[in-house]
Motif scaffolding. Structure first.
Motif, short mmCIF file in Angstrom:
data_model
loop_
_atom_site.label_atom_id
_atom_site.label_comp_id
_atom_site.label_asym_id
_atom_site.label_seq_id
_atom_site.Cartn_x
_atom_site.Cartn_y
_atom_site.Cartn_z
N TYR A 48 0.81 -1.21 0.00
CA TYR A 48 0.00 0.00 0.00
C TYR A 48 0.85 1.27 0.00
O TYR A 48 0.37 2.32 -0.41
CB TYR A 48 -0.99 -0.04 1.17
CG TYR A 48 -2.16 -0.91 0.84
CD1 TYR A 48 -3.25 -0.40 0.15
CD2 TYR A 48 -2.17 -2.27 1.15
CE1 TYR A 48 -4.31 -1.20 -0.20
CE2 TYR A 48 -3.23 -3.08 0.80
CZ TYR A 48 -4.31 -2.54 0.12
OH TYR A 48 -5.35 -3.36 -0.23
N GLY A 171 -3.85 -2.08 8.37
CA GLY A 171 -4.77 -0.98 8.19
C GLY A 171 -4.48 0.17 9.15
O GLY A 171 -4.49 1.34 8.76
N TYR A 174 -1.34 1.87 8.11
CA TYR A 174 -1.56 2.71 6.94
C TYR A 174 -2.05 4.10 7.36
O TYR A 174 -1.64 5.11 6.79
CB TYR A 174 -2.57 2.06 6.01
CG TYR A 174 -2.89 2.91 4.80
CD1 TYR A 174 -2.04 2.94 3.71
CD2 TYR A 174 -4.02 3.70 4.76
CE1 TYR A 174 -2.32 3.72 2.60
CE2 TYR A 174 -4.32 4.48 3.67
CZ TYR A 174 -3.46 4.49 2.58
OH TYR A 174 -3.73 5.28 1.50
N TRP A 282 -7.96 2.35 4.30
CA TRP A 282 -8.11 1.79 5.65
C TRP A 282 -9.35 0.89 5.71
O TRP A 282 -9.34 -0.18 6.30
CB TRP A 282 -8.24 2.93 6.65
CG TRP A 282 -8.37 2.48 8.07
CD1 TRP A 282 -7.36 2.17 8.93
CD2 TRP A 282 -9.58 2.27 8.80
NE1 TRP A 282 -7.86 1.78 10.15
CE2 TRP A 282 -9.22 1.83 10.09
CE3 TRP A 282 -10.92 2.41 8.48
CZ2 TRP A 282 -10.17 1.54 11.06
CZ3 TRP A 282 -11.87 2.11 9.47
CH2 TRP A 282 -11.49 1.68 10.74
N SER A 284 -10.60 -0.74 3.27
CA SER A 284 -10.36 -1.93 2.48
C SER A 284 -9.46 -2.94 3.18
O SER A 284 -9.39 -4.09 2.79
CB SER A 284 -9.72 -1.55 1.13
OG SER A 284 -10.49 -0.58 0.48
N LEU A 285 -8.75 -2.49 4.22
CA LEU A 285 -7.84 -3.38 4.95
C LEU A 285 -8.44 -3.84 6.28
O LEU A 285 -8.44 -5.03 6.58
CB LEU A 285 -6.52 -2.66 5.21
CG LEU A 285 -5.54 -2.54 4.04
CD1 LEU A 285 -4.41 -1.60 4.41
CD2 LEU A 285 -5.00 -3.89 3.64
N CYS A 286 -8.93 -2.90 7.06
CA CYS A 286 -9.34 -3.24 8.42
C CYS A 286 -10.63 -4.05 8.47
O CYS A 286 -10.74 -4.99 9.26
CB CYS A 286 -9.50 -1.96 9.25
SG CYS A 286 -7.91 -1.28 9.76
N SER A 336 -13.78 1.51 -2.91
CA SER A 336 -13.20 0.98 -1.68
C SER A 336 -13.92 -0.28 -1.22
O SER A 336 -13.30 -1.22 -0.72
CB SER A 336 -13.23 2.04 -0.58
OG SER A 336 -14.56 2.36 -0.23
N THR A 343 -10.24 -8.06 -1.23
CA THR A 343 -9.24 -8.40 -0.22
C THR A 343 -9.68 -9.61 0.58
O THR A 343 -8.89 -10.54 0.83
CB THR A 343 -9.01 -7.20 0.72
OG1 THR A 343 -8.62 -6.06 -0.06
CG2 THR A 343 -7.90 -7.50 1.71
#
Length: 512
Positions: A48, A171, A174, A282, A284-286, A336, A343
Motif C-alpha cells: 500500500y 490498516g 496505513y 483503511w 479496504s484493509l481493516c 473501496s 481483499t
C-alpha cells in the motif's frame, strides 16, 4: 504431587491456549505467530505504500497520468515473475536458496534509490523508471512466495488467523503513514521490506522447513514425492493429475474478480488522490481483517471457505452496478467496498490454495506461483482498462457503465457456474456410492499412512459425528477417540473436523 514453578505453570497455560502444541520459553514468539503476523503486516504495508500512495511515483508531465502507468507496471512485474516461477522446472531452487528475500530487498532498494534521486532533482529516464517499477512488482511477488511458503506448515486455522490479524494491523499502520513525509516513508519502506524478507516464519513442530503439513517425514524431500507404508502398499511418488486439477480449479473465478478489482482500484486510487480521500484504503484493509478474524474464531467449523466465497460474488456485483451512477464521493466509496470484497476473497483463496498444496504434497514455490499468477494477470487487465478510461473523461463517463454491466454479467455467469458445480457435487458422503467413498478413504489412508482404526474414526468424523458418538459406535473410550482424532489431524495436516470434511469432499468431486 509434582510442584511446578510459576514459569512452568505459565508455559503449560500457554501450551493449552496455543492448541496443545509444544511450547518452550524460547519459542513463544513463534508459537503465537508474532513474527509471522509482523512479516505479513509489513508485506501489506509495502504494497500500500507502493500502490496507494505516491511515494515511489516519479513525476513526468509529458505522459498523461504517468503515476497510474507506473503502478500498472508494478502489477505487470509481479505477474511476469509469478509466470516465470510457475513455468520453471527447477522452481525448487527458490525454496533452497536465499534468492527470494535478497531479490525482494534489491527490488525495493532500487525503487527507493530512484525515487530519492528524482526528489533530489536528478532527471531519470522514463525507461529506467518503468523498469524499476517492473522490478519492484517482481520483488513483491518474490516476497509473497517467501512469506507463504514459509507459513505453509502453520496449519489452516493458524494460517487464516495470521493473515486476518496482519490485515487488521496493516490498516492501522496505513493510517499512520498518511501523516508522514515522503522521505520518512522511503526509509520505512526498507524497514518493512527487511522484515518481510528476513523475519523467521517457521513455527515449532510445524514442519514448515521440510514442506510438510502433517508431521510425517517427507522422505527424500523432493517437493511432493514421499512414501507412506500402509499395509505394505506405497502411496504414489508424484502429485496425481487430480491434485493439479484441484490446484487449477479456482483460477477462472480469481481471474475475473481480479479484473474487477484492478478496474476499481485504478479508479479509486486516481479519484482519491485528486480528492485527498486516501483514508478509504483503511476501510479496504481493516474491515476484511476484522471479518476474517471473526470467521477464523467463530465460523471456521460451521461454514466452509467455499460457502463464504459464494456470498462475495453477488456483493461485488451489487457495488459494481452502483459504480457508474455515483457522484465522486460515491465512486470512491464503491471502489473501496469493491477492494474490500476482493481483499477478503483474495485472503480466503490464499487459505484455500495453501490447503490444496499441503493436502496433495505439491511442489511449494511452483504451486504457489501457478495458483497466483491468474490473479495478477487479472489485475493488470483491470488496471489497463481503468487507465484507458482515465485518459479521457468522456470515455470514463460513456464506457464505464457498459464495462460494469459486462463485468456484472460475467460475475453472474461465474456465480451460476460456481453454485451449479457445488450443488451438483456431493455435499456429504451419504450422497455418494459406498464404493466411491471407500476408494477415497483408501486413497487417504495410503497417502497419509492411517491405521485401520484411524480410518474408521475418520469415516465417522466425515459424517459429522461427535467424539462421544464415535466412542459409542466403535465401543472405545472417549480418550481413545481423542487420541485417534489427534493422530488423524497430525497425519493429514488439518486442524478441525470441517477441514477434514472439506478434504474428503474435494477428493470426491475430483473422482466424479
Amino acid at each position: 504431587m509434582e510442584k511446578l514453578s510459576a514459569k512452568e505453570r505459565m508455559l503449560r497455560l500457554l501450551h493449552r491456549l496455543a492448541g496443545g502444541q509444544a511450547v518452550s520459553s524460547d519459542s513463544l514468539v513463534h508459537e503465537f505467530s508474532v513474527l509471522p503476523v509482523l512479516a505479513v503486516s509489513c508485506y501489506w504495508i509495502w504494497l500500500y505504500i507502493a500502490y496507494s500512495l505516491d511515494v515511489f511515483v516519479v513525476p513526468f508531465e509529458d505522459i498523461v497520468r504517468f503515476d497510474i502507468l507506473q503502478k500498472g507496471f508494478g502489477f505487470l512485474g509481479a505477474a511476469l515473475f509469478m509466470i516465470v516461477v510457475a513455468r520453471l522446472r527447477t522452481a525448487t531452487f527458490f525454496e533452497r536458496t536465499p534468492f527470494l528475500p535478497l531479490f525482494a530487498l534489491g527490488a525495493a532498494a532500487s525503487i527507493v534509490v530512484v525515487s530519492a534521486l528524482a526528489r533530489a532533482g536528478i532527471v531519470v529516464a522514463v525507461p529506467v523508471i518503468l523498469l524499476v517499477w517492473l522490478l519492484m512488482g517482481a520483488g513483491t511477488a518474490a516476497a509473497f512466495l517467501r512469506l507463504f511458503d514459509g507459513l505453509q506448515g502453520a496449519g489452516q486455522d493458524r494460517f487464516c488467523a495470521i493473515n486476518s490479524l496482519a490485515l487488521l494491523l496493516s490498516g492501522f499502520f496505513y493510517l499512520l503513514l498518511l501523516g508522514l513525509q515522503d522521505g520518512i516513508r522511503l526509509v520505512l519502506t526498507i524497514f518493512v521490506v527487511c522484515c518481510t524478507a528476513f523475519a523467521p516464519l517457521s513455527t515449532p513442530g510445524s514442519g514448515a522447513a521440510s514442506g510438510n503439513d502433517d508431521g510425517v517425514s517427507a522422505g527424500n524431500g523432493t517437493g511432493g514425492k514421499r512414501e507412506v507404508s500402509a499395509g505394505g502398499v506405497k502411496s504414489p511418488q508424484a502429485p496425481a493429475a487430480a491434485a493439479v486439477s484441484a490446484l487449477l480449479s479456482f483460477r477462472g473465478e480469481l481471474f475475473l474478480l481480479s479484473v474487477v478489482f484492478g478496474l476499481a482500484y485504478c479508479l479509486g486510487i486516481s479519484l482519491s488522490t485528486m480528492t485527498g480521500s486516501l483514508e478509504f484504503i483503511w476501510l479496504s484493509l481493516c474491515i476484511p481483517g476484522i471479518f476474517l478474524i471473526l470467521y477464523s474464531v467463530f465460523l471456521k467449523n460451521r461454514m466452509s471457505v467455499r460457502v463464504l466465497l459464494t456470498f462475495l460474488f453477488p456483493i461485488a456485483a451489487f457495488f459494481l452496478l452502483l459504480l457508474p451512477f455515483s457522484n465522486p464521493f460515491g465512486l470512491v466509496l464503491c471502489c473501496s467496498l469493491l477492494v474490500m470484497c476482493f481483499t477478503t476473497y483474495d485472503v480466503l483463496n490464499v487459505v484455500r490454495l495453501r490447503s490444496i498444496i499441503a493436502a496433495n504434497r505439491l511442489p511449494r514455490a511452483k504451486s504457489w506461483a501457478t495458483g497466483r499468477y491468474p490473479q495478477l494477470a487479472g489485475l493488470v487487465i483491470g488496471w489497463t482498462i481503468g487507465y484507458a478510461m482515465l485518459l479521457s473523461d468522456d470515455a470514463l463517463k460513456g464506457v464505464l457503465p457498459a464495462v460494469c454491466v459486462a463485468l456484472v454479467v460475467a460475475i453472474v455467469g461465474m456465480l451460476t457456474r460456481y453454485v451449479w458445480k457445488f450443488s451438483d457435487a456431493p455435499t456429504g458422503v451419504s450422497q455418494v456410492s459406498e464404493e466411491t467413498v471407500e476408494q477415497v478413504y483408501d486413497a487417504i489412508a495410503l497417502r497419509y499412512g492411517l491405521s485401520p482404526r484411524e480410518c474408521e474414526v475418520m469415516a465417522l468424523l466425515v459424517r459429522g459425528y461427535s467424539t462421544e458418538r464415535i466412542g459409542k459406535d466403535l465401543s472405545i473410550s472417549y480418550h481413545t477417540v481423542k487420541t485417534h482424532v489427534y493422530h488423524i489431524y497430525q497425519k493429514v495436516g488439518v486442524h478441525a473436523q470441517q477441514e477434514l470434511i472439506d478434504l474428503v469432499e474435494e477428493r470426491l468431486r475430483l473422482m466424479r
